[in-house]
Design a protein around this motif. Sequence first.
Motif, PDB file in Angstrom:
ATOM      1  N   CYS A 151     -17.415   0.527  12.237  1.00  0.00           N
ATOM      2  CA  CYS A 151     -15.995   0.419  11.885  1.00  0.00           C
ATOM      3  C   CYS A 151     -15.207   1.552  12.526  1.00  0.00           C
ATOM      4  O   CYS A 151     -15.706   2.673  12.680  1.00  0.00           O
ATOM      5  N   GLY A 197     -11.960   4.184  12.281  1.00  0.00           N
ATOM      6  CA  GLY A 197     -11.308   4.861  11.167  1.00  0.00           C
ATOM      7  C   GLY A 197     -10.161   4.047  10.618  1.00  0.00           C
ATOM      8  O   GLY A 197      -9.929   4.009   9.404  1.00  0.00           O
ATOM      9  N   LYS A 198      -9.459   3.364  11.514  1.00  0.00           N
ATOM     10  CA  LYS A 198      -8.329   2.535  11.093  1.00  0.00           C
ATOM     11  C   LYS A 198      -8.795   1.369  10.230  1.00  0.00           C
ATOM     12  O   LYS A 198      -8.152   1.031   9.230  1.00  0.00           O
ATOM     13  N   GLU A 199      -9.916   0.752  10.605  1.00  0.00           N
ATOM     14  CA  GLU A 199     -10.440  -0.362   9.810  1.00  0.00           C
ATOM     15  C   GLU A 199     -10.850   0.092   8.417  1.00  0.00           C
ATOM     16  O   GLU A 199     -10.614  -0.621   7.430  1.00  0.00           O
ATOM     17  N   LEU A 200     -11.434   1.277   8.313  1.00  0.00           N
ATOM     18  CA  LEU A 200     -11.806   1.803   6.999  1.00  0.00           C
ATOM     19  C   LEU A 200     -10.564   2.085   6.158  1.00  0.00           C
ATOM     20  O   LEU A 200     -10.530   1.799   4.958  1.00  0.00           O
ATOM     21  N   GLU A 201      -9.547   2.633   6.803  1.00  0.00           N
ATOM     22  CA  GLU A 201      -8.293   2.917   6.091  1.00  0.00           C
ATOM     23  C   GLU A 201      -7.651   1.627   5.598  1.00  0.00           C
ATOM     24  O   GLU A 201      -7.179   1.549   4.457  1.00  0.00           O
ATOM     25  N   ILE A 202      -7.641   0.606   6.449  1.00  0.00           N
ATOM     26  CA  ILE A 202      -7.066  -0.692   6.061  1.00  0.00           C
ATOM     27  C   ILE A 202      -7.832  -1.279   4.880  1.00  0.00           C
ATOM     28  O   ILE A 202      -7.241  -1.873   3.972  1.00  0.00           O
ATOM     29  N   GLN A 204     -16.748  -1.539   4.184  1.00  0.00           N
ATOM     30  CA  GLN A 204     -15.293  -1.451   4.318  1.00  0.00           C
ATOM     31  C   GLN A 204     -14.565  -2.196   3.207  1.00  0.00           C
ATOM     32  O   GLN A 204     -13.353  -2.047   3.044  1.00  0.00           O
ATOM     33  N   VAL A 261      -9.286   0.314   2.429  1.00  0.00           N
ATOM     34  CA  VAL A 261      -8.853   0.990   1.202  1.00  0.00           C
ATOM     35  C   VAL A 261      -7.453   0.527   0.811  1.00  0.00           C
ATOM     36  O   VAL A 261      -7.179   0.219  -0.351  1.00  0.00           O
ATOM     37  N   LYS A 262      -6.557   0.468   1.785  1.00  0.00           N
ATOM     38  CA  LYS A 262      -5.170   0.098   1.493  1.00  0.00           C
ATOM     39  C   LYS A 262      -5.056  -1.337   0.995  1.00  0.00           C
ATOM     40  O   LYS A 262      -4.444  -1.616  -0.042  1.00  0.00           O
ATOM     41  N   ASN A 263      -5.632  -2.271   1.763  1.00  0.00           N
ATOM     42  CA  ASN A 263      -5.432  -3.693   1.447  1.00  0.00           C
ATOM     43  C   ASN A 263      -6.198  -4.144   0.209  1.00  0.00           C
ATOM     44  O   ASN A 263      -5.725  -5.021  -0.523  1.00  0.00           O
ATOM     45  N   SER A 278       0.818  -1.216   0.000  1.00  0.00           N
ATOM     46  CA  SER A 278       0.000   0.000   0.000  1.00  0.00           C
ATOM     47  C   SER A 278       0.850   1.263   0.000  1.00  0.00           C
ATOM     48  O   SER A 278       0.316   2.373   0.039  1.00  0.00           O
TER      49      SER A 278
END
Length: 311
Positions: free
Chosen positions: A118, A120-125, A167, A127-129, A81
């Motif tokens: 969710c 914020g970190k889970e949402l970011e993950i 997510q 998008v990244k993953n 990512s």
Amino acid sequence: MKYALEDQIVLITGGSQGLGKQFAQKYLNETVRSKIIVVSRSANKLQDAIRDIGGYPKKLQKSTDIDEQNNRIWYLPCDLSIPESVNEMFENLFECKLIPTQVLACAGGATPKLVADCTGKELEIGVKNNYLTALYVSHKVSQLLPRCHLVLFSSEAAFFPFIGYAQYAPMKIAVKSLAFILRQELPDARVSCIYPGNFLSEGYAVEETTKPSITKEIEGSSAAISCAECCNRIVWWLEKGYDDITSDFIGWILMSLDMGLNKHNNNSFLWILQLILGVIGNLFIVPIYMVFLSWDIRKWHKKQQTKRGKK
């Protein structure tokens, strides 16, 4: 461009578990000359994965001797990512003269929850993953490997996103779009997009622990297939020359409904029949189904409100 397991240099992202690990095992066990590079963030997980499939874990470095006897698989830790990390990964591959003929972008995973639940970190993950990993790898493939076979992994959820997958599903829709665009931009490459349904894996087991009951209800009671069976089905269709591939019949139906009258540049099994089913289904079946689905979701929300009111 014909798909084959043998005589390849295959780069597999998400290679420490799930379909990535399963594909690595298939290449390792069913070929004698292919070379395999598995990638994920965790070096320890990659080492364990290679041992599990019968290989000897050896890290790929610029000093690696790829002609070393009896070694056909290497691991390379990389956060896909981060574009700079992906650049460095390809530099290592070219330095070692391991120039991929096939790239399997298997990295990804879901945390099924209501979007409000969710972090914020889970949402970011998510998008990244599920998107950035595929995007950055595809970016380097388009720059450095314009004649390779790129296999992107989306999901059946890309055809029919629903409650619990905020997510995950939007990113898988983006991967589907990316595949269509790359086919237009890379005329000398082969770009395939895979849409697996549920299959048994480490990630699937974790997903079941957070999945809302309404999400499970919509998915139905059909059993998840094994990871090995999912891999074998994908390989079978790739060998037949298809590039838009589902792992089960439900996925094929959902693809048909998603197409409607827009074939775009799908290369899927019986696509003409899919167009017909898509038109009929969207005119007569889907509207009725959506009424019942909306009713079920409203009932579920009322139950949740009642539960919260009792606390």
